[in-house]
Design a protein around this motif. Structure first.
Motif, PDB file in Angstrom:
ATOM      1  N   SER A  42       0.813  -1.216   0.000  1.00  0.00           N
ATOM      2  CA  SER A  42       0.000   0.000   0.000  1.00  0.00           C
ATOM      3  C   SER A  42       0.846   1.266   0.000  1.00  0.00           C
ATOM      4  O   SER A  42       0.380   2.325  -0.415  1.00  0.00           O
ATOM      5  N   GLN A 126      -5.674  -1.901   1.452  1.00  0.00           N
ATOM      6  CA  GLN A 126      -5.854  -2.898   2.512  1.00  0.00           C
ATOM      7  C   GLN A 126      -7.296  -2.880   3.021  1.00  0.00           C
ATOM      8  O   GLN A 126      -8.002  -1.878   2.880  1.00  0.00           O
ATOM      9  N   GLY A 153      -7.759   1.530   5.520  1.00  0.00           N
ATOM     10  CA  GLY A 153      -7.079   0.699   4.532  1.00  0.00           C
ATOM     11  C   GLY A 153      -6.631   1.471   3.306  1.00  0.00           C
ATOM     12  O   GLY A 153      -6.175   0.895   2.319  1.00  0.00           O
TER      13      GLY A 153
END
Length: 155
Positions: A42, A126, A153
């Motif tokens: 990420s 995420q 996320g």
């Protein structure tokens, strides 16, 4: 007198002629390729390159550059991964989740900066992180509960 004048002329010509000089070699920007992007998370990714020609001058810097628009240059985000020809690996950091980035290798010598081929990649998003609170006020038809979202996320 003619022979002396002729010999004098030959001596003058011999010592006044300049020997030919070879011009210095032409220096051009380095030639290189970009390594495919891997290990994408990420916020990070990995790439690199291979400098296969120094262009006739020493490589003073090499690495990768990246941006959210195509054709990134060293005036933006970049790594510094040493100098010289050959292969290198770069850690790309500080990325945002769920964003498409463009990356290409670069190498710099006294003639300028050469760039490798360009790759694009999208960072990972995420799953959110949620903590559920304890239940309370439990009846036969209802319950009171809640939770805390500690991370979205990246999306």
């Amino acid at each position: 007198k003619k022979i002396i004048a002729f010999l004098y002329l030959i001596v003058i010509l011999f010592f006044s002629c300049k020997k030919g000089t070879t011009p210095p070699p032409t220096v051009v920007a380095p030639s290189l390729i970009t390594t495919a992007v891997s290990s994408i998370t990420s916020t990070t990714a990995s790439s690199g390159g291979n400098v296969n020609s120094d262009g006739g001058a020493n490589i003073t810097a090499r690495g990768v550059c990246w941006s959210t628009g195509s054709t990134p240059t060293i005036s933006g985000n970049k790594t510094f991964d040493g100098s010289g020809t050959g292969s290198f690996i770069s850690a790309i950091t500080g990325l945002n989740p769920g964003v498409t980035y463009y990356v290409r290798a670069y190498a710099t010598n006294s003639a300028g900066t050469g760039y490798g081929n360009e790759f694009s990649f999208t960072t990972v998003v995420q799953a959110p992180t949620i903590t559920t609170t304890l239940t309370s006020s439990v009846t036969s038809t209802s319950v009171f509960t809640g939770g805390t979202i500690s991370s979205d996320g990246g999306a």
